[in-house]
Design an enzyme around this catalytic site. Structure first.
Site, PDB file in Angstrom:
ATOM      1  CB  SER A 197      -6.511   0.133  13.924  1.00 17.13           C
ATOM      2  OG  SER A 197      -7.550   1.030  14.259  1.00 17.13           O
ATOM      3  N   GLY A 244       0.813  -1.210   0.000  1.00 18.21           N
ATOM      4  CA  GLY A 244       0.000   0.000   0.000  1.00 18.21           C
ATOM      5  C   GLY A 244       0.845   1.258   0.000  1.00 18.21           C
ATOM      6  CG  ASN A 298      -0.831   3.517  -4.114  1.00 15.74           C
ATOM      7  OD1 ASN A 298      -0.875   2.430  -3.540  1.00 15.74           O
ATOM      8  ND2 ASN A 298      -1.932   4.184  -4.448  1.00 15.74           N
ATOM      9  CE1 TYR A 328      -9.453  -0.695   9.068  1.00 18.75           C
ATOM     10  CE2 TYR A 328     -10.076   0.295  11.164  1.00 18.75           C
ATOM     11  CZ  TYR A 328      -9.166   0.128  10.140  1.00 18.75           C
ATOM     12  OH  TYR A 328      -7.943   0.761  10.198  1.00 18.75           O
ATOM     13  N   GLY A 357      -1.029   7.646   1.534  1.00 18.77           N
ATOM     14  CA  GLY A 357      -1.181   7.615   2.977  1.00 18.77           C
ATOM     15  C   GLY A 357       0.059   7.212   3.740  1.00 18.77           C
TER      16      GLY A 357
END
Length: 296
Positions: free
Chosen positions: A141, A16, A18, A166, A20
Site C-alpha cells: 500500500s 481474500g 470473494n 495499518y 474487492g
C-alpha cells in the site's frame, strides 16, 4: 483490463478472493484458464463467487488471523495440489476502531496482513518451488511509505492508533516481499517474489474501516470513495505482477499518476526502510519466532 497471458495449466491461490481486489484477480485468472483456489474466510461468499465463475475454481476456508487455521488450510492444499504456480497474498484488513488481536494474540493488522501471509507462504513454499516458474505476489500500500517499524513494540501495545497499525502492517508486508526475493535468489530458487499496490482504490475495505463510527463513519466512507479509482483499475498492478512476462523478482508495481494514487501501471517506488536489508533480516527473524514457520 491489461492483456493477461494464457493461464491454462496453472494453479493459482488468491487470498481474500470473494471481494474487492481479490475477486477481480481471481476472476481474470479464471477467465484465462487458471485453476483458481479461492482462499476465503467467508466460504458462503466464496461459493457464490465460484458459482459465477464456473468450473475452474474451488473454495477453501482460510482465516489469516488464526495460525492453526493457516496450517490446516496449507496442509490440505499442499496435499491436493503438489505443484502451485501462483500465490497472491491479497487479503487484508483495515479497521479504524480500538485495538484488536488475532487468535494468537497478535495486533490484528500485522497478524492478518503480514504474519498470516508469511506463515502461509512458508508452508506452501515447497509446492511453489515444484513449479517451473512460480510467483508469490505480496500486496503493499502507498501507506507503507509513511510508516515505521518499531521492533520494541511490533504489536503496538503502547499508544495504539489504528491508521498507524495499518500502515505498519503494509510496511511489514513490503519488507517481507523484498526479503523473500533476496532469500529466494540466494537459494537459487525458481520462485519469484513480486510486489504490487493498488493506489487509492474503491474496495469494501473503505466503508468497513469506518464502521465503528456509525452514521458519521458511513458519511466519511462515502466521501472517501469519491477520491478513489475503480477496483478493476486498482487490480491491474497485482495482475501484472502475477502474470506478465519478463517480470523480475523484487519488482514493485503500482499506479503511475498523482503520486501513485491512480492511473496506468508502472514500477512503483518503495520507502528506504522497506528496501533496507537489515530491516528485512530483523523482521524475518521476528516473523519466524512469532509464527513458528521456517522457510526451507
Amino acid at each position: 483490463m491489461e492483456s493477461i497471458p494464457d493461464q491454462r495449466g496453472r494453479i493459482a491461490v488468491v487470498t481474500g478472493a470473494n471481494s474487492g481486489l481479490g475477486l477481480v484477480t481471481a476472476t481474470e485468472l479464471a477467465r484465462r484458464g487458471a485453476h483458481v483456489v479461492l482462499a476465503v474466510r467467508d466460504t458462503a461468499a466464496g461459493e457464490a463467487v465460484a458459482r459465477r465463475l464456473g468450473g475452474r475454481v474451488e473454495v477453501r476456508r482460510l482465516d489469516l488471523a488464526d495460525l492453526d487455521a493457516v496450517r490446516t488450510f496449507a496442509a490440505a492444499l499442499a496435499a491436493d495440489h503438489p505443484v502451485i504456480d501462483l500465490l497472491v497474498n491479497n487479503a487484508g484488513v483495515v479497521l479504524l476502531g480500538p485495538r484488536r488481536t488475532t487468535a494468537d494474540g497478535f495486533e490484528l493488522h500485522l497478524g492478518t496482513n503480514m504474519l498470516g501471509h508469511f506463515a502461509l507462504t512458508g508452508l506452501l513454499l515447497a509446492n511453489l518451488a515444484a513449479a517451473p516458474a512460480a510467483r508469490v505476489v505480496s500486496l503493499s500500500s502507498i501507506t507503507h511509505k509513511s510508516a515505521h517499524l518499531d521492533f520494541d513494540d511490533l504489536m503496538l501495545e503502547r499508544g495504539y492508533r489504528a491508521a498507524d497499525a495499518y500502515g505498519r502492517s503494509k510496511l511489514a508486508t513490503t519488507v517481507f516481499g523484498v526479503e523473500l526475493d533476496r532469500r529466494l535468489r540466494a537459494a537459487g530458487s525458481p520462485v519469484l517474489s513480486v510486489l504490487a499496490h493498488p493506489g487509492l482504490t474503491r474496495t469494501n475495505l473503505t466503508p468497513r474501516a469506518w464502521e465503528h463510527r456509525g452514521r458519521a463513519g458511513r458519511v466519511i466512507a462515502r466521501l472517501g470513495l469519491l477520491a478513489t479509482q475503480s477496483v478493476e483499475r486498482g487490480t491491474q498492478p497485482q495482475l501484472r505482477a502475477a502474470t506478465a512476462t519478463g517480470v523480475r523478482g523484487g519488482q514493485f508495481f503500482g499506479p503511475g499518476r498523482l503520486w501513485e494514487t491512480r492511473g496506468p501501471v508502472t514500477e512503483a517506488r518503495m520507502s528506504r526502510e522497506a528496501a533496507d536489508p537489515a530491516v528485512g533480516r530483523r523482521l524475518w527473524s521476528a516473523a519466524e519466532s512469532l509464527t513458528g514457520v521456517t522457510f526451507r
